[in-house]
Design a protein around this motif. Structure first.
Motif, PDB file in Angstrom:
ATOM      1  N   ARG A  36      13.529  -2.554   3.125  1.00  0.00           N
ATOM      2  CA  ARG A  36      13.720  -2.084   4.501  1.00  0.00           C
ATOM      3  C   ARG A  36      14.627  -0.875   4.514  1.00  0.00           C
ATOM      4  NH1 ARG A  36      12.908  -5.643   9.383  1.00  0.00           N
ATOM      5  NH2 ARG A  36      13.848  -3.766  10.210  1.00  0.00           N
ATOM      6  N   LEU A  37      14.425  -0.027   5.479  1.00  0.00           N
ATOM      7  CA  LEU A  37      15.140   1.240   5.547  1.00  0.00           C
ATOM      8  C   LEU A  37      16.099   1.249   6.718  1.00  0.00           C
ATOM      9  CD1 LEU A  37      15.234   4.265   4.517  1.00  0.00           C
ATOM     10  CD2 LEU A  37      13.594   4.708   6.324  1.00  0.00           C
ATOM     11  N   ASP A  38      17.341   1.598   6.465  1.00  0.00           N
ATOM     12  CA  ASP A  38      18.283   1.856   7.543  1.00  0.00           C
ATOM     13  C   ASP A  38      18.053   3.305   7.942  1.00  0.00           C
ATOM     14  OD1 ASP A  38      20.525   2.839   8.971  1.00  0.00           O
ATOM     15  OD2 ASP A  38      21.742   1.197   8.193  1.00  0.00           O
ATOM     16  N   LEU A  39      17.388   3.508   9.054  1.00  0.00           N
ATOM     17  CA  LEU A  39      16.944   4.832   9.479  1.00  0.00           C
ATOM     18  C   LEU A  39      18.105   5.809   9.633  1.00  0.00           C
ATOM     19  CD1 LEU A  39      14.475   6.458  10.251  1.00  0.00           C
ATOM     20  CD2 LEU A  39      14.693   5.595  12.570  1.00  0.00           C
ATOM     21  N   ARG A  63       8.634   4.854   6.192  1.00  0.00           N
ATOM     22  CA  ARG A  63       9.442   3.637   6.163  1.00  0.00           C
ATOM     23  C   ARG A  63      10.219   3.461   7.462  1.00  0.00           C
ATOM     24  NH1 ARG A  63      12.713   3.613   0.887  1.00  0.00           N
ATOM     25  NH2 ARG A  63      13.280   1.544   1.631  1.00  0.00           N
ATOM     26  N   GLY A  64      10.687   4.575   8.039  1.00  0.00           N
ATOM     27  CA  GLY A  64      11.380   4.496   9.320  1.00  0.00           C
ATOM     28  C   GLY A  64      10.460   4.030  10.436  1.00  0.00           C
ATOM     29  N   SER A  67       9.891   0.347  10.145  1.00  0.00           N
ATOM     30  CA  SER A  67      11.054  -0.392  10.618  1.00  0.00           C
ATOM     31  C   SER A  67      11.111  -0.424  12.146  1.00  0.00           C
ATOM     32  CB  SER A  67      12.317   0.257  10.052  1.00  0.00           C
ATOM     33  OG  SER A  67      13.464  -0.361  10.551  1.00  0.00           O
ATOM     34  N   ILE A  68      10.879   0.711  12.767  1.00  0.00           N
ATOM     35  CA  ILE A  68      10.951   0.811  14.230  1.00  0.00           C
ATOM     36  C   ILE A  68       9.789   0.092  14.911  1.00  0.00           C
ATOM     37  CG2 ILE A  68      10.849   2.435  16.172  1.00  0.00           C
ATOM     38  CD1 ILE A  68      13.528   2.413  14.675  1.00  0.00           C
ATOM     39  N   GLY A  70       8.011  -2.288  13.673  1.00  0.00           N
ATOM     40  CA  GLY A  70       7.923  -3.695  13.283  1.00  0.00           C
ATOM     41  C   GLY A  70       6.733  -3.982  12.386  1.00  0.00           C
TER      42      GLY A  70
END
Length: 135
Positions: A36-39, A63-64, A67-68, A70
């Motif tokens: 998972r990416l911490d944007l 990847r962002g 994550s956003i 879902g």
């Protein structure tokens, strides 16, 4: 009975696949397998290195978005003749960023993403748009 020559279907017009989307299709499997990416952290790390390769921006964007949203954005296999909704949206976002159309970028971001993600995804799209030939 007379043979009718084959004509292009009106329902399935040929779609030109943008270069950036083709590149993202090739990168997608690798991005799906990543952690998972911490944007916010990813954007901060990339912004401190102006010479970062276009591929890093592309991977961070994919990847962002995963994550956003879902879920990973829907990207067809390389060579597919049609665009998914996600691919068309990404292509429109990159095209608007490339031509400096801030209004269209803002509209596209607001149409799909929560407000807190607009700045980071918009920045990644702008960086990738400037470097898309290098992917």
């Amino acid at each position: 009975m007379q043979a009718v020559p084959k004509t292009p279907s009106v329902l399935s017009p040929a779609v030109e696949i943008p270069v950036a989307v083709s590149a993202l299709r090739r990168l997608a499997p690798r991005c799906h397998a990543g952690a998972r990416l911490d944007l916010f952290r990813a954007c901060a790390m990339l912004s401190s290195h102006a010479d970062v390769a276009a591929r890093a921006y592309a991977e961070a964007l994919l990847r962002g978005l995963a994550s956003i949203l879902g879920r990973p954005p829907v990207l067809h296999q390389p060579g597919a003749a049609e665009l998914s909704f996600d691919e068309a949206w990404i292509a429109s976002l990159l095209a608007a960023a490339r031509r400096g159309d801030a209004g269209s970028v803002q509209f596209l971001l607001a149409s799909r993403l929560p407000r807190h993600a607009w700045r980071q995804i918009g920045w990644l799209a702008a960086q990738l748009a400037q470097r898309q030939e290098q992917i």
